[in-house]
Design a protein around this motif. Structure first.
Motif, PDB file in Angstrom:
ATOM      1  N   MET A  85      -1.554 -27.393 -52.955  1.00  0.00           N
ATOM      2  CA  MET A  85      -2.984 -27.338 -52.616  1.00  0.00           C
ATOM      3  C   MET A  85      -3.436 -25.866 -52.611  1.00  0.00           C
ATOM      4  SD  MET A  85      -4.695 -29.402 -49.432  1.00  0.00           S
ATOM      5  CE  MET A  85      -3.147 -30.252 -49.051  1.00  0.00           C
ATOM      6  N   PRO A  86      -4.547 -25.539 -53.257  1.00  0.00           N
ATOM      7  CA  PRO A  86      -5.003 -24.140 -53.204  1.00  0.00           C
ATOM      8  C   PRO A  86      -5.369 -23.766 -51.767  1.00  0.00           C
ATOM      9  CG  PRO A  86      -6.678 -25.546 -54.231  1.00  0.00           C
ATOM     10  CD  PRO A  86      -5.474 -26.396 -54.010  1.00  0.00           C
ATOM     11  N   ARG A  87      -5.169 -22.505 -51.452  1.00  0.00           N
ATOM     12  CA  ARG A  87      -5.348 -22.044 -50.073  1.00  0.00           C
ATOM     13  C   ARG A  87      -6.746 -22.373 -49.525  1.00  0.00           C
ATOM     14  NH1 ARG A  87      -4.397 -18.971 -45.708  1.00  0.00           N
ATOM     15  NH2 ARG A  87      -6.166 -17.673 -45.179  1.00  0.00           N
ATOM     16  N   GLU A  88      -7.745 -22.219 -50.383  1.00  0.00           N
ATOM     17  CA  GLU A  88      -9.129 -22.468 -49.979  1.00  0.00           C
ATOM     18  C   GLU A  88      -9.290 -23.885 -49.415  1.00  0.00           C
ATOM     19  OE1 GLU A  88     -12.406 -20.966 -48.901  1.00  0.00           O
ATOM     20  OE2 GLU A  88     -10.801 -19.821 -49.849  1.00  0.00           O
ATOM     21  N   THR A  89      -8.695 -24.839 -50.114  1.00  0.00           N
ATOM     22  CA  THR A  89      -8.793 -26.244 -49.706  1.00  0.00           C
ATOM     23  C   THR A  89      -8.115 -26.470 -48.355  1.00  0.00           C
ATOM     24  OG1 THR A  89      -8.556 -26.693 -52.049  1.00  0.00           O
ATOM     25  CG2 THR A  89      -8.508 -28.597 -50.564  1.00  0.00           C
ATOM     26  N   VAL A  90      -6.956 -25.837 -48.194  1.00  0.00           N
ATOM     27  CA  VAL A  90      -6.228 -25.982 -46.921  1.00  0.00           C
ATOM     28  C   VAL A  90      -7.095 -25.470 -45.773  1.00  0.00           C
ATOM     29  CG1 VAL A  90      -4.190 -25.290 -45.613  1.00  0.00           C
ATOM     30  CG2 VAL A  90      -4.004 -25.752 -48.068  1.00  0.00           C
ATOM     31  N   VAL A  91      -7.657 -24.269 -45.967  1.00  0.00           N
ATOM     32  CA  VAL A  91      -8.499 -23.679 -44.923  1.00  0.00           C
ATOM     33  C   VAL A  91      -9.693 -24.583 -44.634  1.00  0.00           C
ATOM     34  CG1 VAL A  91     -10.030 -21.748 -44.364  1.00  0.00           C
ATOM     35  CG2 VAL A  91      -7.798 -21.311 -45.408  1.00  0.00           C
ATOM     36  N   ASP A  92     -10.356 -25.040 -45.699  1.00  0.00           N
ATOM     37  CA  ASP A  92     -11.517 -25.901 -45.520  1.00  0.00           C
ATOM     38  C   ASP A  92     -11.166 -27.148 -44.728  1.00  0.00           C
ATOM     39  OD1 ASP A  92     -13.153 -24.209 -46.754  1.00  0.00           O
ATOM     40  OD2 ASP A  92     -13.515 -25.421 -48.543  1.00  0.00           O
ATOM     41  N   SER A  93     -10.032 -27.778 -45.060  1.00  0.00           N
ATOM     42  CA  SER A  93      -9.757 -29.035 -44.379  1.00  0.00           C
ATOM     43  C   SER A  93      -9.351 -28.793 -42.924  1.00  0.00           C
ATOM     44  CB  SER A  93      -8.698 -29.850 -45.135  1.00  0.00           C
ATOM     45  OG  SER A  93      -7.543 -29.083 -45.309  1.00  0.00           O
ATOM     46  N   ARG A  94      -8.695 -27.651 -42.656  1.00  0.00           N
ATOM     47  CA  ARG A  94      -8.403 -27.321 -41.247  1.00  0.00           C
ATOM     48  C   ARG A  94      -9.698 -27.152 -40.458  1.00  0.00           C
ATOM     49  NH1 ARG A  94      -3.380 -25.274 -39.239  1.00  0.00           N
ATOM     50  NH2 ARG A  94      -4.484 -23.945 -37.780  1.00  0.00           N
ATOM     51  N   GLN A  95     -10.653 -26.446 -41.035  1.00  0.00           N
ATOM     52  CA  GLN A  95     -11.928 -26.234 -40.330  1.00  0.00           C
ATOM     53  C   GLN A  95     -12.682 -27.550 -40.164  1.00  0.00           C
ATOM     54  OE1 GLN A  95     -14.350 -23.012 -41.563  1.00  0.00           O
ATOM     55  NE2 GLN A  95     -12.736 -21.485 -41.308  1.00  0.00           N
ATOM     56  N   GLU A  96     -12.593 -28.379 -41.175  1.00  0.00           N
ATOM     57  CA  GLU A  96     -13.231 -29.702 -41.119  1.00  0.00           C
ATOM     58  C   GLU A  96     -12.633 -30.529 -39.972  1.00  0.00           C
ATOM     59  OE1 GLU A  96     -15.605 -30.944 -42.928  1.00  0.00           O
ATOM     60  OE2 GLU A  96     -15.485 -33.089 -42.458  1.00  0.00           O
ATOM     61  N   ILE A  97     -11.327 -30.471 -39.847  1.00  0.00           N
ATOM     62  CA  ILE A  97     -10.660 -31.188 -38.748  1.00  0.00           C
ATOM     63  C   ILE A  97     -11.133 -30.643 -37.395  1.00  0.00           C
ATOM     64  CG2 ILE A  97      -8.428 -31.612 -37.604  1.00  0.00           C
ATOM     65  CD1 ILE A  97      -7.140 -31.562 -40.427  1.00  0.00           C
ATOM     66  N   LEU A  98     -11.177 -29.325 -37.291  1.00  0.00           N
ATOM     67  CA  LEU A  98     -11.576 -28.710 -36.016  1.00  0.00           C
ATOM     68  C   LEU A  98     -13.008 -29.103 -35.641  1.00  0.00           C
ATOM     69  CD1 LEU A  98     -10.036 -25.107 -36.289  1.00  0.00           C
ATOM     70  CD2 LEU A  98      -9.086 -27.147 -35.186  1.00  0.00           C
ATOM     71  N   ARG A  99     -13.893 -29.098 -36.647  1.00  0.00           N
ATOM     72  CA  ARG A  99     -15.296 -29.453 -36.362  1.00  0.00           C
ATOM     73  C   ARG A  99     -15.427 -30.906 -35.920  1.00  0.00           C
ATOM     74  NH1 ARG A  99     -17.331 -25.679 -40.057  1.00  0.00           N
ATOM     75  NH2 ARG A  99     -16.954 -27.021 -41.820  1.00  0.00           N
ATOM     76  N   THR A 100     -14.730 -31.782 -36.628  1.00  0.00           N
ATOM     77  CA  THR A 100     -14.800 -33.208 -36.275  1.00  0.00           C
ATOM     78  C   THR A 100     -14.205 -33.445 -34.885  1.00  0.00           C
ATOM     79  OG1 THR A 100     -14.645 -33.815 -38.602  1.00  0.00           O
ATOM     80  CG2 THR A 100     -14.107 -35.528 -36.994  1.00  0.00           C
ATOM     81  N   ALA A 101     -13.048 -32.825 -34.632  1.00  0.00           N
ATOM     82  CA  ALA A 101     -12.401 -32.992 -33.320  1.00  0.00           C
ATOM     83  C   ALA A 101     -13.303 -32.463 -32.211  1.00  0.00           C
ATOM     84  CB  ALA A 101     -11.051 -32.278 -33.304  1.00  0.00           C
ATOM     85  N   ALA A 102     -13.921 -31.302 -32.440  1.00  0.00           N
ATOM     86  CA  ALA A 102     -14.815 -30.711 -31.429  1.00  0.00           C
ATOM     87  C   ALA A 102     -15.956 -31.676 -31.116  1.00  0.00           C
ATOM     88  CB  ALA A 102     -15.359 -29.372 -31.920  1.00  0.00           C
ATOM     89  N   ARG A 103     -16.500 -32.293 -32.150  1.00  0.00           N
ATOM     90  CA  ARG A 103     -17.615 -33.222 -31.936  1.00  0.00           C
ATOM     91  C   ARG A 103     -17.160 -34.425 -31.104  1.00  0.00           C
ATOM     92  NH1 ARG A 103     -18.712 -34.914 -36.997  1.00  0.00           N
ATOM     93  NH2 ARG A 103     -17.861 -36.961 -36.511  1.00  0.00           N
ATOM     94  N   LEU A 104     -15.989 -34.973 -31.456  1.00  0.00           N
ATOM     95  CA  LEU A 104     -15.470 -36.126 -30.698  1.00  0.00           C
ATOM     96  C   LEU A 104     -15.177 -35.746 -29.243  1.00  0.00           C
ATOM     97  CD1 LEU A 104     -13.008 -37.792 -33.257  1.00  0.00           C
ATOM     98  CD2 LEU A 104     -15.318 -38.527 -32.655  1.00  0.00           C
ATOM     99  N   PHE A 105     -14.569 -34.579 -29.041  1.00  0.00           N
ATOM    100  CA  PHE A 105     -14.243 -34.140 -27.678  1.00  0.00           C
ATOM    101  C   PHE A 105     -15.510 -34.070 -26.823  1.00  0.00           C
ATOM    102  CE2 PHE A 105     -10.318 -31.550 -29.247  1.00  0.00           C
ATOM    103  CZ  PHE A 105      -9.613 -32.733 -29.391  1.00  0.00           C
ATOM    104  N   GLN A 106     -16.596 -33.603 -27.441  1.00  0.00           N
ATOM    105  CA  GLN A 106     -17.838 -33.484 -26.671  1.00  0.00           C
ATOM    106  C   GLN A 106     -18.483 -34.836 -26.409  1.00  0.00           C
ATOM    107  OE1 GLN A 106     -20.352 -30.182 -28.306  1.00  0.00           O
ATOM    108  NE2 GLN A 106     -18.319 -29.636 -29.033  1.00  0.00           N
ATOM    109  N   GLN A 107     -18.388 -35.719 -27.400  1.00  0.00           N
ATOM    110  CA  GLN A 107     -19.040 -37.014 -27.243  1.00  0.00           C
ATOM    111  C   GLN A 107     -18.294 -37.904 -26.249  1.00  0.00           C
ATOM    112  OE1 GLN A 107     -19.094 -38.328 -31.288  1.00  0.00           O
ATOM    113  NE2 GLN A 107     -21.120 -37.441 -31.737  1.00  0.00           N
ATOM    114  N   ARG A 108     -16.955 -37.909 -26.361  1.00  0.00           N
ATOM    115  CA  ARG A 108     -16.179 -38.881 -25.569  1.00  0.00           C
ATOM    116  C   ARG A 108     -15.403 -38.237 -24.436  1.00  0.00           C
ATOM    117  NH1 ARG A 108     -13.305 -42.091 -30.644  1.00  0.00           N
ATOM    118  NH2 ARG A 108     -15.157 -42.173 -31.969  1.00  0.00           N
ATOM    119  N   GLY A 109     -15.321 -36.931 -24.419  1.00  0.00           N
ATOM    120  CA  GLY A 109     -14.432 -36.245 -23.482  1.00  0.00           C
ATOM    121  C   GLY A 109     -13.082 -35.994 -24.144  1.00  0.00           C
TER     122      GLY A 109
END
Lengths: 207, 207
Positions: B1-25
């Motif tokens: 996987m090109p490095r750019e994609t890896v970084v993007d998907s890590r950030q995508e995971i962090l953003r989604t997780a942050a949203r869930l943590f705020q919505q549900r605790g």
């Protein structure tokens, strides 16, 4: 049971629960944990509160009661707007730093999920406080502008670029943020903090 | 996987997780929930992060990276202290209001339990920012006092009653508190808020 005892034990439960919620997280704390920390039976706890949501709501509601009784009510009687604002800053900082109530009041800022109907009631009380502060800011700004008009040339009038609403949010942020950095052993305590935050609100960092 | 994609998907995971943590605790959100929201297998998620604690730490760390890259680094090059402080206020408010990063940066303020070693690393970065701001406040106050000394009689010197540390905490409170009241449809947006908070810091509510 005399009414005083009932009230005291309810507040005792709320304080203990607030402390556990902060230490372990709201979700990770069970009704059993709260009962155990209070050396109550589970039935004894349910006698006072029917659910964890109810406890969380009552903690937040109690925090707003404290604000009402120890900040809003005492300043209402102060005729001069500037003195009223100075008193509000002092009393609100004192509530936030009160060792007895800190565990309760800090819970206002945790965005734990609360059933919508209960959340609405807390938010309504928060909004009342914001409006009270916003109106006070407007009164203070108006009062000072009157004084300025008497003594200063028109070109030098205070421009009133900071709206009462932005000023209210700024002050609430300054005060409600204290719990994030405050240390009981640190240099900044109520007696040093109150005059500095007051000066900053009235005159900025060059006050 | 090109490095750019890896970084993007890590950030995508962090953003989604942050949203869930705020919505549900935080506690109520499982690794399964995070994986499901991202349409990832549980294995796919664990490929990037080994635990929920690691995700929370990386969210907070990413929030501090954002502050470093978009607030601290850009202002370092500004020679004039007052201009540096004005830029910092503007850039920090912009980060806090950025729709893309709001979910990440807001997590800095949630006091979720984090293992002590990880908590320590986040707190160290927070402290660095506070010290940076405290030093900047001191520089600005000093600079203005120099100017004042040239033009004003000694008795009228700025007294410097607001310490750089109290000023730093006040500003952080004003800005970091925004998430508690901000509404995307409200009147107070970045362009109206930035000049008002800047004026308040420099001249108080009568600016």
């Amino acid at each position: 049971m005399p009414r005083e005892t009932v009230v005291d034990s309810r507040q005792e439960i709320l304080r203990t629960a607030a402390r556990l919620f902060q230490q372990r997280g709201y979700d990770a704390t069970s009704m059993n944990d709260v009962a155990a920390a209070l050396k109550l039976s589970k039935g004894g706890l349910y006698h006072h509160f029917q659910s964890k949501d109810e406890i969380l709501f009552e903690i937040m509601n109690h925090a707003m009661e404290i604000t009402q009784e120890r900040v809003i009510n005492p300043v209402r009687g102060i005729a001069d707007p500037e003195e009223r604002l100075r008193a509000l800053i002092r009393l609100h900082i004192e509530v936030v730093l009160s060792p007895r109530d800190r565990e309760i009041t800090v819970m206002l800022h945790e965005n734990h999920p609360l059933p919508p109907a209960l959340r609405k009631r807390i938010n309504a009380r928060k909004k009342d406080y914001i409006h009270f502060l916003e109106n006070l800011m407007a009164e203070v700004q108006k009062e000072v502008q009157k004084t300025v008009q008497k003594t200063v040339q028109p070109a030098q009038f205070a421009k009133g670029k900071v709206s009462p609403r932005a000023a209210a949010f700024a002050l609430l942020g300054m005060i409600n943020w204290i719990y994030q950095w405050y240390k009981p052993e640190g240099e900044l305590q109520a007696q040093t903090l109150i005059p500095q935050f007051t000066d900053l609100i009235f005159g900025g960092i060059f006050a």
